[in-house]
Design an enzyme around this catalytic site. Sequence first.
Site, mmCIF file in Angstrom:
data_model
loop_
_atom_site.group_PDB
_atom_site.id
_atom_site.type_symbol
_atom_site.label_atom_id
_atom_site.label_comp_id
_atom_site.label_asym_id
_atom_site.label_seq_id
_atom_site.Cartn_x
_atom_site.Cartn_y
_atom_site.Cartn_z
ATOM 1 N N SER A 128 23.004 -3.067 -4.640
ATOM 2 C CA SER A 128 21.899 -2.769 -5.355
ATOM 3 C C SER A 128 20.715 -2.272 -4.812
ATOM 4 C CB SER A 128 21.866 -3.508 -6.589
ATOM 5 O OG SER A 128 21.522 -4.739 -6.385
ATOM 6 N N LYS B 276 16.964 -7.234 -14.404
ATOM 7 C CA LYS B 276 16.035 -6.935 -13.157
ATOM 8 C C LYS B 276 14.764 -6.497 -13.734
ATOM 9 C CE LYS B 276 19.811 -6.163 -9.950
ATOM 10 N NZ LYS B 276 20.494 -4.943 -9.236
#
Length: 811
Positions: free
Chosen positions: A657, A700
Amino acid sequence: MAKINTVIPLTPDQLCARCDLSALNIGTSHDLATIEGMVGQERAVDAVRFGISIKRQGYNLYVMGPPGSGKHTMVQLHLAQIAKQGTPPSDWCYVYNFAQPQHPQALELPPGQGVQLEQDLDQLVDELHIAIPAAFESDEFQARIESLEQALKSRQEDALNEIHQEASRHNIRLMRTSDGFVFAPTHNGEILGPEDFQKMSPGEREALERLISDLQGKLRKVIEMMPRWSKETRDKIKQVQRDTARLAVSHLVDEIKDKYHDLPEVIAHLDAVQEDIIGNVHEFRKHEDLPHLLLGAAERRQNSFSRYKVNLLIDNSATTGLPVIHEDQPSYQNLIGRVEHISQMGTLVTDFSLIKPGALHRANGGYLILDATKVLTQPYAWEGLKRALRCKQLHIDSLGQLLSLISTVSLEPEPIPLDVKVVLVGDRILYYLLSEYDPEFNELFKVAADFEDDMTRSGDHTQLYARLIATLCQKEALLALDRAAICRVIEHAARLAGDAEKLTTNMRALTDLLSEADHLAREAKRAVIGREDIDSAIAQRKRRHLRLKEQIQDEIVRQTIKIDTDGAKVGQINGLSVLLLGNESFGHPTRITATIRVGEGHIIDIEREVELGGPIHSKGVLILSSYIGARYSKDRPLSMHASLVFEQNYGKIEGDSASLAELCTLLSAIAEVPIAQSLAVTGSVNQHGEVQAIGGVNEKIEGFFEICQARGLTGHHGVIIPADNVKHLMLDQPVIDAVAAGTFNIYPVTQVDEAAALLMGMPAGERTLEGEFPAGSLNALIMERLEQMTEIRHAFAETAKEPDGSSDLGR
C-alpha cells in the site's frame, strides 16, 4: 495534458454512507419483528444443513470463518433442531470377561436398560449374600452332606471290618496304633508274646507269617483306596454344593434374564455370571467378622464381587433425542477414553470398572463439536480422532501403550462401534493447511461450511440488519434502540466491514457494542438507547484499546518522530500505515524518503536489505522499479541508482500500500521537485501506473487527519487515496466536518500522474505522438534528469577507459 485540478476532492457525502430507515414506521427496535437463524450466511447455513443431514461415511463438517461470526451458535442451533427429532442411541457398558479377564466385554443395550442392568446385577449380588448361605445352612443340604460323609465312613469301616474278620478267623488281631495298623497273632484271645511265638514250630511260624503278609497286602489295598473314596465323596459333595448353589442362583438369574430375553449378548453374560457364581460359591459363604480380616475384609470382599457388576459407560436413560456434545478440552484421553488405575499396597492395579468414556463415547450416535485448533494442539488427539472415524470403532488405548513407553500388563477393552458426526470449528487457514498436507483430512471431512465476513448492504439487507439488532436486544435483555441509534449501529457495522457497501457479520462485535451502549444508557437513566449512547460506546472502546496510538501521535506532534505536515521537500513524502492491536486498528503517517545518484538502474529497498520488509512490500518496490524503467528508459539504459527507506522504522513492514508513495517520492528525487508535506499518500501501483485499492483506508485517513488537526488545519492538508477505495469510506464525523469546512481534503486518484501532480504542484504531462513530454511538465523534468545521468555516466566511462580500450567503470 493532465491538469493539476483534474482530481476533484471528495465531498462530505462521499465520505460516509449514511443509513436511512425513514421507510420503517418504527419508534424503537421493539417495533421490529425478530428473526430466526443467521443473517447473511445463507451459503454456510445450507452447507451445515447438508453436512448434518447426509448419512454417509466421511461426511463430517469443517466450519470455518472469522471469529465472532456466530459459527458455534449457528452449528449448535441446527444440531439441536436435528437432534431433538432423533431417538436416543444405545447404552453402552463394560462387563467382566470370564473367559479373558484382560479383555473386558462391551455390551450394547437399548437406552435406559444399561442402568437397569447395573441395578439388577447389584441387587443380584446383594440377594445372593442371603440366599446362598441360607441354602447351605438348610437341613436338606446338611442331611445330604452328612449322608455322603457317613457313606464314606461306612465304606471305610466295612473294608476294615472285612479284613478284621478274616484275620480273626485265623486268630490274628488287627490293631490301630499311632503308627498305623498292626497285625498280631493271638491264642485263646490273647496276643502272643515274642517268647510264645518262638516256641512255635518253624512250620507254624512260617504259615503265620505268610498269613499276616497276605492280610497286610489286603489292608494296603484298602488304605490305598481310601483317598480315592474320599475324593469321590468330595466330588459328590461339590456336586451337591453346585446343585444347591444352582437352585439358589438360577431362579434369581432367570428373573433378570426374562427382562433381557431379546439381547443375546446380555443373556450370554448372565449365563457366564451364573456359572462363575456357582463355581465360586465359597466366596458368598465367607464370614466377614473373622478377627484377622477386620481391616481389609470389606475391601477384599468388594473386589471379589466386583466382577459381577456393570461399568455403565454411557447412560442415555435421561437423554431426549440424539446427543450433541461440545468437548472444550479435546485431549487424546478426553476424546478416546481411558483406563484408570488405583494404588494398592504400592502397586498400580486396574479392572474393567475403571474404564472411563471419552467425548466420542458420549456423542456416539449423535454429534460431536470440536475446536480445530485445540484438537491439533493436543498431543496425538488429531491422530486418535482420525483413527476412530476411519475405523468406525473406539479403541481405548493409553498413550503409554501406543508409544511403547510402558510394558506393564493393562486392559484391552473390546472396541465399541462408532457412529458419530464430527463438526470441527476453526480458521480458514487451518482448513487449507489440512487439505494440503493431511491426505486423510479430505476423506474424513468432506463438507466445508465457510462463513462470510460481511454481507451486501442493500435496502432489504439494511432492514433485515435492523431486525437482527432488535433480535439481539431481545436475546440479551437490552434496552430498545431508537431509530437514530439503529442507523448508527448499521453505519458502524459498515465501518467494521471496511466497506460502505457491506455490513459486518461479526455478531460478537455487534453484541458487545449493544451491551456497552445499554450500560451507558442505563447509567444515564434513559429508557431507550440513543445515537449518543452508541457514539459514546464506540469512542470509549477506542480509548480503552488505543494507548499506543496516542503515544505515537504524541511523539509525532512533539517531532520525536519526524513527520512534516507543512512545507515541501524533495524526495520526502508522508506514507500511511495501519497497526492492528487485538481487535482494534489505527493508522499513522510514516516518512518515506528517496535518494538517487548516477548508477546502473538499481533501486535499493533498504527495508528488504535489512530483512524488515516482507515479500509483498518487496514486490511493490520491484513493480515501481519496472514502471520507471518502462516509462522513462524504454529505449535507453537507466543510469540511476536509487534507494528507498521508511524513516524511523524499527519493525516489520508488509504490504504494497506504500508503493504509490514510494514511487512519487522517487520521481520527486529524480526531478528534484519538492513534494507538499501537507499531503499524505496511500495506494499501490501496477506496472502500467494504475493506482490500486488498499486496505485500512479509513484508519489511514483518520490517522493523518488527527496529526494535522493537532497541529492546526490550514486548508492545505489532505490525503491522496485510490479512487477504487472511495466505496470503502466510512469516516468518523470530525473528518467529515473538516472536509465540509474546507480545512481538509481527500483526493481520489486513478493514475500515478494524478497523484504526482497533486503532490508536486505541477502538471505531470502526457507523452505526445512523437514520444516526448511537454516542456515544463514533471515527466519532462524526469526525462531530462535521467538523460543527464546517462551522459554523466557515459562521460565518466570514457575517462575511465584503460589504455587497451576497456573500462573499469563499475569495478
